[in-house]
Design an enzyme around this catalytic site. Structure first.
Site, PDB file in Angstrom:
ATOM      1  N   ASP A 196       0.851  -1.190   0.000  1.00 25.64           N
ATOM      2  CA  ASP A 196       0.000   0.000   0.000  1.00 25.64           C
ATOM      3  C   ASP A 196       0.887   1.240   0.000  1.00 25.64           C
ATOM      4  O   ASP A 196       1.768   1.365  -0.839  1.00 25.64           O
ATOM      5  CB  ASP A 196      -0.963  -0.034   1.182  1.00 25.64           C
ATOM      6  CG  ASP A 196      -2.124   0.949   1.023  1.00 25.64           C
ATOM      7  OD1 ASP A 196      -2.311   1.500  -0.075  1.00 25.64           O
ATOM      8  OD2 ASP A 196      -2.852   1.175   1.996  1.00 25.64           O
ATOM      9  N   ARG A 249       0.636   9.464  -5.826  1.00 24.80           N
ATOM     10  CA  ARG A 249       0.535   9.875  -4.422  1.00 24.80           C
ATOM     11  C   ARG A 249       1.878  10.333  -3.863  1.00 24.80           C
ATOM     12  O   ARG A 249       2.426   9.738  -2.950  1.00 24.80           O
ATOM     13  CB  ARG A 249      -0.053   8.766  -3.555  1.00 24.80           C
ATOM     14  CG  ARG A 249      -1.415   8.297  -3.989  1.00 24.80           C
ATOM     15  CD  ARG A 249      -2.009   7.314  -3.001  1.00 24.80           C
ATOM     16  NE  ARG A 249      -3.335   6.862  -3.438  1.00 24.80           N
ATOM     17  CZ  ARG A 249      -4.125   6.060  -2.740  1.00 24.80           C
ATOM     18  NH1 ARG A 249      -3.715   5.621  -1.560  1.00 24.80           N
ATOM     19  NH2 ARG A 249      -5.302   5.703  -3.205  1.00 24.80           N
TER      20      ARG A 249
END
Length: 373
Positions: A196, A249
């Site tokens: 993640d 991100r």
């Protein structure tokens, strides 16, 4: 390059290279007045200095740990959950040597370094270094935490073994005042490989600085806010970090205010700084190289905002805008203003690859910029 040492200097730089999708050099002017102040040597800076500051375990005892269980024991052996402690870590910390330890001053768990419902803690790598192998660091409902000079690698949320929801360092639930410095955070792929984020903050996390760190080889660099409604986070500083081979991100911002300066971004494969859901980012003197759509509002129609100054875009490509994809380029301009409450030093963007290359990451001797390249 000569640089003044006063706390604030008014200086005009002639130009900064900005490369468009063609690769041709273009120049963008920068503001004439630039902040020129350094934080106290060896201490936290950025937003971690606000809200009372971040000192970690200063003033408490120092404990050496070579296992995750020993880290937990150092937390649990304190007189209270807010008794200051510095935990010096050396060696490889993994699932096999990280067990739950119980006590009134801690709330730990096996398979993760759990900094939960505690305060006034420093976790620092020493000696030959500290590597958290497939084992994440979880900060929850805690404040005044320093993490320094450690490597966290290959933390998974699926497959085996799993730890910390797949985040290398994750913060959630009313976290305040965290300084993460000179760390190396890395994965070996993206979500399809079980990983993640490298540096995630959510559920009312505030006053955090990430400095002089390397984040690499991951699908997701990190986020501020877990959803478009999780907008209580913010006041985050990112400076002198290297983001390398990251899909997206870098970071993803949902609400709140962030200051992003003097970072080196290379090979951002899908998108970069993703400001959305009302977030405001001051994006100062960063260097972006061999990357795609490095700034904008992506994958949503909930707009975010940015103030840009002095950045270099070197072989950066930009996609067309649509309803849910709004790149800031090819010629990024500011659409908000952000006031920064602390003093800080700006290196020129052209120096950033050299400066960050010499100083960022674990095992670099905690070196910081000296203003030269």
């Amino acid at each position: 390059m000569s640089r003044a040492r006063s706390r604030r200097v008014h200086a005009t730089l002639a130009a900064l290279a900005v490369t468009a999708a063609t690769g041709a050099a273009v120049t963008l002017p920068e503001a004439a007045a630039q902040p020129r102040a350094s934080a106290v040597a060896g201490g936290a800076d950025g937003y971690a200095t606000q809200n009372g500051g971040t000192t970690g375990g200063a003033g408490g005892k120092t404990v050496r740990a070579t296992t995750g269980t020993a880290i937990h024991a150092a937390l649990c052996d304190r007189a209270a959950a807010d008794t200051p402690v510095t935990i010096e870590v050396e060696g490889t910390i993994n699932h096999a040597n990280t067990k739950k330890v119980s006590g009134e001053s801690c709330n730990t768990a096996a398979g993760v370094i759990e900094l939960k419902q505690i305060s006034n803690v420093t976790l620092v790598g020493v000696g030959s270094g500290a590597v958290f192998d497939q084992l994440g660091i979880h900060i929850r409902d805690s404040h005044n935490i320093i993490i320094q000079n450690v490597t966290v690698r290959n933390v998974k949320k699926s497959g085996s073994p799993t730890s910390n929801g797949g985040d290398a360092i994750g913060m959630e639930s009313d976290v305040r005042n965290v300084w993460v410095d000179h760390t190396t955070l890395e994965a070996s792929g993206g979500e399809s490989e079980g990983y993640d984020g490298l540096f995630d903050m959510k559920d009312n996390t505030r006053y955090v600085t990430l400095s002089y760190s390397v984040l690499r080889d991951s699908g997701r660099g990190g986020l501020v806010g877990s959803s478009e409604s999780d907008v209580s986070n913010g006041f985050i500083t990112y400076h002198h970090n290297k983001y390398e081979n990251i899909d997206s991100r870098t970071p993803l911002l949902r609400g709140g205010t962030s200051h992003i300066y003097n970072n080196y971004y290379v090979r951002l494969n899908e998108s970069g700084i993703n400001s959305r859901a009302g977030a405001k980012a001051k994006v100062d003197h960063n260097y972006f190289k061999d990357s795609k759509d490095v700034l904008g509002t992506f994958y949503t129609d909930a707009a975010g905002y940015w103030q840009v100054s002095g950045n270099t875009f070197d072989r950066v490509t930009w996609s067309p805008a649509d309803d849910e994809y709004d790149p800031a380029g090819p010629n990024p301009t500011s659409n908000t203003t952000v006031s920064i409450p602390y003093p800080y030093t700006l290196d020129s963007a052209g120096c950033v690859p050299d400066v960050v290359g010499r100083t960022a990451g674990a095992g670099t001797g905690l070196k910081v910029s000296d203003g030269r390249c």
